[in-house]
Design a protein around this motif. Structure first.
Motif, PDB file in Angstrom:
ATOM      1  N   GLU A 280       0.698  -1.171  -0.030  1.00 28.91           N
ATOM      2  CA  GLU A 280       0.046   0.074  -0.037  1.00 28.91           C
ATOM      3  C   GLU A 280       0.868   1.369  -0.075  1.00 28.91           C
ATOM      4  O   GLU A 280       0.409   2.523   0.194  1.00 28.91           O
ATOM      5  N   ASN A 306     -10.086  -3.951 -12.483  1.00 29.47           N
ATOM      6  CA  ASN A 306      -9.936  -4.508 -11.171  1.00 29.47           C
ATOM      7  C   ASN A 306      -8.721  -3.925 -10.641  1.00 29.47           C
ATOM      8  O   ASN A 306      -8.668  -3.281  -9.348  1.00 29.47           O
ATOM      9  N   ARG A 309      -9.466  -0.322  -9.548  1.00 29.47           N
ATOM     10  CA  ARG A 309     -10.413  -0.285  -8.559  1.00 29.47           C
ATOM     11  C   ARG A 309      -9.546  -0.375  -7.115  1.00 29.47           C
ATOM     12  O   ARG A 309      -9.972   0.283  -6.196  1.00 29.47           O
ATOM     13  N   LYS A 310      -8.610  -1.278  -7.298  1.00 34.09           N
ATOM     14  CA  LYS A 310      -7.808  -1.498  -5.998  1.00 34.09           C
ATOM     15  C   LYS A 310      -6.989  -0.347  -5.513  1.00 34.09           C
ATOM     16  O   LYS A 310      -6.851   0.109  -4.468  1.00 34.09           O
ATOM     17  N   HIS A 313      -9.150   2.196  -4.262  1.00 29.91           N
ATOM     18  CA  HIS A 313      -9.728   2.086  -2.841  1.00 29.91           C
ATOM     19  C   HIS A 313      -8.603   2.309  -1.787  1.00 29.91           C
ATOM     20  O   HIS A 313      -8.666   2.816  -0.643  1.00 29.91           O
ATOM     21  N   ASN A 314      -7.192   1.994  -2.193  1.00 28.99           N
ATOM     22  CA  ASN A 314      -6.174   2.272  -1.278  1.00 28.99           C
ATOM     23  C   ASN A 314      -5.800   3.728  -1.288  1.00 28.99           C
ATOM     24  O   ASN A 314      -5.618   4.178   0.052  1.00 28.99           O
ATOM     25  N   GLU A 316      -8.516   6.150  -1.410  1.00 27.45           N
ATOM     26  CA  GLU A 316      -9.701   6.503  -0.571  1.00 27.45           C
ATOM     27  C   GLU A 316      -9.234   6.228   0.737  1.00 27.45           C
ATOM     28  O   GLU A 316      -9.471   7.177   1.725  1.00 27.45           O
ATOM     29  N   LEU A 317      -8.531   4.978   1.481  1.00 32.84           N
ATOM     30  CA  LEU A 317      -8.271   4.794   2.647  1.00 32.84           C
ATOM     31  C   LEU A 317      -7.056   5.642   3.252  1.00 32.84           C
ATOM     32  O   LEU A 317      -7.164   6.065   4.099  1.00 32.84           O
ATOM     33  N   TRP A 321     -10.994  11.379  -0.176  1.00 26.40           N
ATOM     34  CA  TRP A 321     -11.326  11.694  -1.686  1.00 26.40           C
ATOM     35  C   TRP A 321     -11.227  13.209  -1.861  1.00 26.40           C
ATOM     36  O   TRP A 321     -11.067  13.721  -2.858  1.00 26.40           O
ATOM     37  N   THR A 326      -6.362  10.869  -5.643  1.00 25.44           N
ATOM     38  CA  THR A 326      -7.560  10.334  -5.452  1.00 25.44           C
ATOM     39  C   THR A 326      -8.500  10.543  -6.623  1.00 25.44           C
ATOM     40  O   THR A 326      -9.017   9.415  -7.370  1.00 25.44           O
TER      41      THR A 326
END
Length: 542
Positions: A280, A306, A309-310, A313-314, A316-317, A321, A326
């Protein structure tokens, strides 16, 4: 000829096995580097895969038997085509050298030349940070002279000073001066420590970057392969630094059209980082982005989706946003979704990105204008889809797309022709140049969409083709090439963007006999064809 002969001599036996088989090489025993040398091997914090010292591209500085890092550039020279970036200026000096370190190494036996060498190098660093480039150059040269007088022409101290001066010239884009210095430094290091020493690998890494930004990809490949071979032997094949060089080599192979080899290397680089607990990290996310682009190029869209999207997601965490990183990841995913045909989710992502960028940047930023063009293109896809069902469904989309593209043109033209008040708001010449390049690129995209929308309008309404908007778009496209303030930008940085726009608009005219025979349109098409010819000739001479 001097540098070419030396390069051939240095690299004649340096080629590795084919890129796809690099990861299968037998592991070699790893060992701990000396404390000073370990700095040259630490890169886990680099987002773009460079050997770095807190984010700055490293240059191996050799003092006696130890290596000390002196980074000269925090710029990501392989993330973009550096040939289009402006030279280092005083306004950007602090940005470009944030990783510079003072030279400290207690293992060195000092003499008067050691002290002078250190003082010259430290002072050169300070001048570089201040943007006093002429003074910095003089002191880098003085440091080299002190190293030669104090330790001899073939001593690692001289290699250190040679490499510093070479890096300085690379950042100044004086490549013809940098290359022989890099090569001489490598020669000294090989003689002093042997061909498989990690410091030799570091020097080849720097030389590889030097070749890459000049688009000399064959030579860059050879240098990165040599560095990779050394790192694998010294650090082991599971070391993140080994993975970093693997990533850079993958980017070189991609530029050479060797997509499968590049994809294999980048997958292995990501795997190494993930197994090291860095899955990450910014570095790993950067490599995932690169891999996703390679997958899109090879039409592996489902896997690309895919992976994107990964990435999103990383981010976003980790960043939330309200982050430009992002929104950039969301925009990339949106484009892939468009290619797959998922227009609804693609539009939702773009709308969200637009709201955030307006908040973080401004209403009139060129990146906002770029998103407006993306939304207009997506709306154009909806028009094309709706025409097959019911023309009446397409009319609202047509109105929306026209408003989006008109707003984009308004913003970009405001950037390219700023008022006196707006010019004062610019922080630096570098920022103005960046905005000009970005705004011109977006404007060209917007003008192309204008033509495509008019063609779609004809399909919906079917009456006589109204060519007024296409004519205006074509005239603006041509004027960009003729205006002094944008000619250089178009020719050097945006040639492909410009040609794509010009050819698209010209083709729209030529496919409509009702307007292509009009005298004013014939003149515009003729002028367009002449510009295409000129840009093609420019490209042939480079």
């Amino acid at each position: 000829m001097y540098s070419r002969r030396r390069l051939l001599s240095l690299l004649q036996n340096a080629r590795l096995a084919p890129a796809g088989r690099l990861a299968a090489a037998p592991p070699s025993r790893s060992f701990s580097l000396p404390r000073a040398a370990a700095g040259a091997a630490s890169t886990s914090g680099s987002s773009d895969g460079h050997f770095s010292c807190k984010g700055s591209t490293y240059a191996a500085i050799l003092i006696g038997q130890a290596a000390v890092v002196l980074g000269l550039s925090s710029n990501s020279v392989l993330a973009q085509d550096d040939s289009t970036a402006p030279a280092v200026t005083s306004g950007e000096a602090d940005v470009n050298v944030t990783g510079l370190r003072r030279i400290e190494d207690g293992s060195v036996i000092s003499n008067e030349h050691t002290i002078k060498w250190r003082m010259c190098t430290d002072k050169a660093r300070e001048y570089f940070l201040q943007g006093k480039l002429d003074e910095a150059e003089k002191l880098f040269k003085a440091a080299l002279q002190e190293a030669k007088e104090g330790f001899g022409l073939r001593d690692p101290h001289s290699a250190s000073a040679l490499n510093n001066l070479a890096e300085f010239y690379r950042l100044r884009k004086e490549h013809e001066k940098a290359e022989p210095l890099y090569l001489e430094a490598i020669e000294i290091l090989e003689q002093s420590f042997g061909p498989d020493d990690i410091r030799v690998g570091a020097a080849f890494h720097n030389l590889g970057q030097h070749y890459y930004i000049q688009r000399r990809f064959d030579q860059a490949q050879t240098c990165f392969e040599r560095a990779l071979k050394i790192e694998g032997r010294v650090m082991g094949l599971g070391n993140p630094d080994y993975a970093n060089t693997m990533y850079l080599l993958a980017k070189v192979l991609s530029q050479q059209g060797k997509g499968k080899d590049a994809e294999a290397l980048i997958r292995e680089s990501i795997r190494i980082l993930e197994e090291a607990g860095l899955g990450e990290s910014p570095a790993c996310i950067q490599r995932m982005k690169f891999l996703s682009l390679e997958l899109v190029k090879s039409k592996q869209l489902a896997e690309a989706e895919n992976l994107q999207r990964k990435i999103l997601h990383n981010l976003e965490l980790s960043k939330g946003w309200n982050s430009l990183d992002t929104t950039a990841a969301a925009e990339t995913l949106s484009v892939t979704l468009q290619n797959i045909g998922n227009l609804t989710e693609s539009e939702e992502l773009l709308e969200r990105c637009l709201t955030i960028r307006r908040k973080i940047l401004s209403e009139d930023h060129f990146e906002v204008a770029g998103l407006l063009v993306h939304l207009a293109r997506l709306t154009l896809l909806k028009i094309t889809s709706d025409i097959k069902v019911n023309n009446d469904l397409s009319l609202p989309h047509l109105v929306k797309a026209k408003q989006l593209v008109n707003d984009s043109i308004r913003i970009t033209e405001g950037i390219l022709n700023p008022s006196r008040e707006n010019r004062k708001k610019r922080n630096s010449t570098f920022a103005m140049e960046r905005e000009k390049i970005g705004a011109t690129a977006v404007l060209l995209q917007a003008l192309e969409v204008v033509g495509l929308l008019e063609a779609a309008k004809k399909r919906i309404q079917a009456p006589v083709f109204d060519y007024q908007h296409v004519e205006q778009a074509l005239r603006k496209c041509i004027s960009l090439y003729n205006e002094p303030q944008t000619t250089n930008v178009v020719s050097k940085a945006l040639r492909q963007h410009y040609l794509k726009c010009l050819r698209s608009l010209t083709l729209i005219v030529q496919r409509n006999p009702d307007i292509s025979n009009a005298p004013q349109m014939q003149d515009l098409v003729g002028e367009s064809q002449q510009i295409v010819k000129e840009l093609g000739e420019e490209n042939d001479t480079k």
